[in-house]
Design a protein around this motif. Structure first.
Motif, short mmCIF file in Angstrom:
data_model
loop_
_atom_site.label_atom_id
_atom_site.label_comp_id
_atom_site.label_asym_id
_atom_site.label_seq_id
_atom_site.Cartn_x
_atom_site.Cartn_y
_atom_site.Cartn_z
N ASN A 54 85.92 129.87 59.83
CA ASN A 54 85.66 131.28 59.72
C ASN A 54 86.53 132.19 60.73
N SER A 55 86.65 131.51 61.85
CA SER A 55 87.30 132.10 62.98
C SER A 55 87.67 130.93 64.09
N ASP A 56 88.54 131.49 65.21
CA ASP A 56 88.61 130.38 66.25
C ASP A 56 87.73 130.56 67.40
N SER A 57 86.50 131.07 67.14
CA SER A 57 85.60 130.99 68.08
C SER A 57 84.92 129.46 68.43
N GLU A 58 84.39 129.21 69.27
CA GLU A 58 83.96 127.73 69.55
C GLU A 58 82.80 127.30 68.45
N ASP A 59 81.93 128.38 68.33
CA ASP A 59 80.89 128.05 67.42
C ASP A 59 81.30 127.79 66.01
N ASP A 60 82.38 128.70 65.34
CA ASP A 60 82.96 128.47 64.26
C ASP A 60 83.89 127.28 64.04
N GLN A 61 84.45 126.83 65.01
CA GLN A 61 85.16 125.61 65.21
C GLN A 61 84.19 124.38 64.93
N ASN A 62 83.15 124.57 65.94
CA ASN A 62 82.02 123.43 65.78
C ASN A 62 81.46 123.20 64.26
N LEU A 63 81.25 124.19 63.69
CA LEU A 63 80.54 124.32 62.55
C LEU A 63 81.59 123.98 61.53
N LYS A 64 82.85 124.01 61.64
CA LYS A 64 83.87 123.44 60.68
C LYS A 64 83.86 122.07 60.84
N TYR A 65 83.69 121.42 61.98
CA TYR A 65 83.44 119.87 62.05
C TYR A 65 82.30 119.48 61.46
N MET A 66 81.24 120.12 61.65
CA MET A 66 80.01 119.80 60.77
C MET A 66 80.31 119.84 59.35
N VAL A 67 80.66 120.76 58.85
CA VAL A 67 80.89 120.86 57.36
C VAL A 67 81.91 119.80 57.01
N ARG A 68 82.97 119.40 57.75
CA ARG A 68 83.82 118.36 57.41
C ARG A 68 83.10 117.07 57.34
N ASP A 69 82.22 116.84 58.45
CA ASP A 69 81.81 115.64 58.29
C ASP A 69 80.67 115.41 57.26
N ASN A 70 80.02 116.40 56.80
CA ASN A 70 79.18 116.13 55.66
C ASN A 70 80.14 115.99 54.24
N LEU A 71 81.02 116.53 54.38
CA LEU A 71 81.92 116.49 53.11
C LEU A 71 82.54 114.98 52.85
N LEU A 72 83.03 114.50 54.13
CA LEU A 72 83.49 113.39 53.96
C LEU A 72 82.43 112.41 53.57
N GLU A 73 81.15 112.33 54.27
CA GLU A 73 80.42 111.27 53.71
C GLU A 73 80.12 111.36 52.38
N TYR A 74 80.05 112.50 51.87
CA TYR A 74 79.93 112.56 50.40
C TYR A 74 80.95 111.83 49.65
N MET A 75 82.15 112.39 50.00
CA MET A 75 83.36 112.01 49.53
C MET A 75 83.50 110.48 49.42
N ASN A 76 83.39 110.02 50.72
CA ASN A 76 83.41 108.59 50.70
C ASN A 76 82.43 107.67 49.61
#
Length: 221
Positions: A54-76
Motif C-alpha cells: 500500500n505504501s512504503d511505511s514500515e507497517d505496510d511493508q511488513n504487511l506486504k511480506y505477510m501477504v506474500r508468505d501466505n500466498l506462497l504457502e498456498y501457491m506451493n
C-alpha cells in the motif's frame, strides 16, 4: 593524373564507409535477433509473482511480506506438481479468487481494511537475482497483487519454476527448480542466467539488459 588519384581515393573511402556501415548494421541485426530470441524464450518459460505494498511505511511493508508468505504457502500447495508454465497459469487463473481471499484475510487479520486487486498479465520487470539464478529485465507473465493504493515498494519472485522458495540462508535455488527451468531453455540460455563467472556470458546478459532498458525489445504481449 592527380585528379584520377584523388577520385580513386574518394571512391575507396566511400566504399570503405559503406562496407563499414553495412557491417555495423549486420552486427546490430544479429544482436537484436539474438536478444529478442533469448528474451522471448525466458519470458515464455517463467511465471512470476509481483506483490505491491500500500505504501512504503514500515507497517505496510511488513504487511506486504505477510501477504506474500501466505500466498506462497498456498501457491506451493496447488502448483507443486506443475510441469509447465501454462499449467501453472491455468491453476492460478482457476484459483484467482482464492488468492484474493487469502490476501484479504491476511490484511483483515492484521487490523487493516485495504482492498486487493489481483491480475494475471504481462508486466515489465527489472533485473532480479534469485540465489544463483539471474533473470534480465523485460516483460514477463505474472500474477500481480496490489494492496490498497499500491504505492509502496514491490516484491518479486518466480512462481514457476518455483524460484520463490530460495533458501535465504544459502542463496541457492533448489536443483529440481533448476531442472524445470533448464528443460525449457537452450543450453546457452540456461548458462546465460546461471553462470555469472564467464565474461562472455556476462557481456551477453548485459546486452539483453541494454536492449530491454531502452525499449528495443518486443517481448511484451
Amino acid at each position: 593524373m592527380k585528379v584520377f588519384k584523388n577520385l580513386g581515393k574518394s571512391v575507396n573511402i566511400k566504399s570503405f564507409l559503406i562496407i563499414l556501415l553495412l557491417l555495423i548494421l549486420y552486427v546490430l541485426i544479429c544482436a537484436f535477433s539474438y536478444v529478442k530470441a533469448v528474451s522471448e524464450d525466458l519470458c515464455d518459460s517463467v511465471f512470476r509473482l509481483h506483490v505491491i505494498a500500500n505504501s512504503d511505511s514500515e507497517d505496510d511493508q511488513n504487511l506486504k511480506y505477510m501477504v506474500r508468505d501466505n500466498l506462497l504457502e498456498y501457491m506451493n500447495t496447488i502448483c507443486k506438481d506443475c510441469n509447465s508454465k501454462d499449467e501453472a497459469i491455468k491453476l492460478v487463473e482457476e484459483n484467482k479468487n482464492v488468492f484474493k481471499k487469502i490476501a484479504l484475510n491476511t490484511i483483515y487479520e492484521q487490523g487493516y481494511d485495504y482492498n486487493v486487486n489481483i491480475n494475471i498479465g504481462n508486466f515489465e520487470f527489472p533485473t532480479k537475482y534469485y540465489g544463483d539464478i539471474s533473470l534480465p529485465s523485460g516483460y514477463y507473465d505474472a500474477l500481480r497483487v496490489e494492496i490498497g493504493e499500491a504505492k509502496g515498494q514491490n516484491w518479486w519472485c518466480v512462481m514457476f519454476p518455483p524460484l520463490c522458495f530460495v533458501d535465504v540462508s544459502s542463496g541457492i535455488v533448489p536443483d529440481d527448480s533448476k531442472e524445470v527451468l533448464k528443460s525449457n531453455l537452450s543450453d546457452e540460455e540456461y548458462t546465460l542466467i546461471s553462470d555469472n563467472s564467464n565474461d562472455n556470458i556476462d557481456f551477453k546478459f548485459k546486452l539483453i539488459e541494454l536492449f530491454a532498458n531502452n525499449g528495443l525489445l518486443t517481448a511484451k504481449k
